[in-house]
Design a protein around this motif. Structure first.
Motif, short mmCIF file in Angstrom:
data_model
loop_
_atom_site.label_atom_id
_atom_site.label_comp_id
_atom_site.label_asym_id
_atom_site.label_seq_id
_atom_site.Cartn_x
_atom_site.Cartn_y
_atom_site.Cartn_z
N TYR A 1 89.20 -1.71 -23.59
CA TYR A 1 88.11 -1.85 -22.61
C TYR A 1 87.05 -2.83 -23.10
O TYR A 1 86.89 -3.04 -24.29
N GLN A 2 86.33 -3.43 -22.12
CA GLN A 2 85.32 -4.44 -22.47
C GLN A 2 84.01 -3.81 -22.94
O GLN A 2 83.33 -4.34 -23.82
N TYR A 3 83.64 -2.71 -22.29
CA TYR A 3 82.38 -2.03 -22.63
C TYR A 3 82.67 -0.58 -22.98
O TYR A 3 83.63 0.01 -22.46
N VAL A 4 81.82 0.01 -23.81
CA VAL A 4 81.96 1.43 -24.16
C VAL A 4 80.60 2.11 -23.99
O VAL A 4 79.58 1.63 -24.51
N PRO B 1 90.06 0.71 -27.32
CA PRO B 1 89.96 -0.72 -27.66
C PRO B 1 90.44 -1.65 -26.55
O PRO B 1 90.30 -2.86 -26.66
#
Lengths: 211, 211
Positions: free
Chosen positions: A168-171, A166
């Motif tokens: 991080y901006q992108y997954v 959670p």
């Protein structure tokens, strides 16, 4: 009609993942596909291996120099692994970003947290996940003779690392390597189009409006 | 290994530009290239033209029904153009976003401001700029017999529209149509990978960690 040369600010792209989820392979392919991206070169106190080149793989420095860099705030992040120290030099990253170059690094969640403080708005973070627990275990079971206890230990370490998604901006769920590389490239393209990374836009639009 | 089917929240992609900068063409190509994207269908009080289909091009409604929708907050944005009313129905957009579908609309800065209030975190905004004042004037000089005064008036209108670029998240300088479409597609891909649009991730990672 030639493309206008807009002044742009670079960003630091960070890829993190549990071991075995593929961040290092994705990072390498990303740089092959977009040669304007370059890897961040860390400083380390670890001795140079014969295959490594100083300044390309790492900046190899002594412990005293490393301690001085930490004390004087010259490292954006640093960590100690198996008794050796590693760090990301602030000056090199800041010069690249100001010149509009984008830098890539694959680092763990602890390094990412430190970088987020030092680089703030210039950081773009991607967390790479394995597609399933089975796939992760298969990748962690690298040697046939690994005991179940060793595998279980690695899985537990991965589970701990994954708990930080959670932040991080992108997954990206790394189901297929080429698809994951294409997704990472799309993130790079989109981030370059962000208004906030284009300080030259105000002048450009003023010229358009006055034209 | 099959791709995990992560629950995703859709977004409303808004393209704005001064007339002549190409937002409508980019929007059309975008939907051709990614058929999972769909155009938002507005309501309008304007009479249906023979080429138009109710429910595809617009929902054609009477003034009383339009006024009721405004009064009851059923429109995310609305405007009046040449005596006819236009609006974006809230229920249709919200249902699509909740089902994980992405919707595209090309609308001016006033509509974008209203949508930003109504849709909040589910909006992705792109401002399209012409590559130069000369290129814009060439596109606005659509008919050979246009007087210089008419052209000057259109240029002044465009200049006013362009002053709103800082209200958008992304900016595309439309130098080459295919490149601009590719950039818009990269933005769509990246936005789909944003952690905040993936409410299914928490469950997915919990299953991975427990696996």
């Amino acid at each position: 009609m030639s493309a206008p040369n807009l002044q742009r600010r670079g960003f630091l792209l960070v890829l993190s993942s549990p071991s075995g989820a593929g961040k290092t392979t994705i990072t390498r392919r990303l740089i092959e596909r977009d040669p304007t991206l370059s890897l961040s070169v860390s400083v380390t106190t670890r001795p140079r291996r014969s295959s490594e080149i100083d300044g390309r793989d790492y900046h190899f420095i002594g412990q005293a120099e490393f301690d001085r860099m930490v004390a004087e705030g010259e490292l954006l992040e640093h960590a100690s692994v198996f008794g050796y120290c590693y760090g990301t030099p602030r000056r090199q990253v800041e010069a690249a970003l100001a010149a509009g170059h984008d830098i890539v690094t694959d680092i763990d969640w602890q390094g990412t947290q430190q970088l987020s403080v030092g680089v703030r708005d210039d950081i773009v973070t991607i967390f790479v996940l394995p597609p399933s627990a089975d796939a992760l275990e298969a990748r962690l079971r690298t040697r046939a003779q690994d005991s179940d206890a060793v595998i279980a230990q690695r899985m537990a370490k991965s589970a701990e690392e994954m708990s930080h998604w959670p932040e991080y901006q992108y997954v990206i769920v790394n189901d297929d390597l080429e698809t994951s590389v294409a997704k990472a490239l799309a993130i790079v393209t989109a981030e370059r189009l962000k208004r906030t990374r284009l300080p030259g836009l105000a002048d450009f639009v003023n010229r358009l409006r006055g034209g």
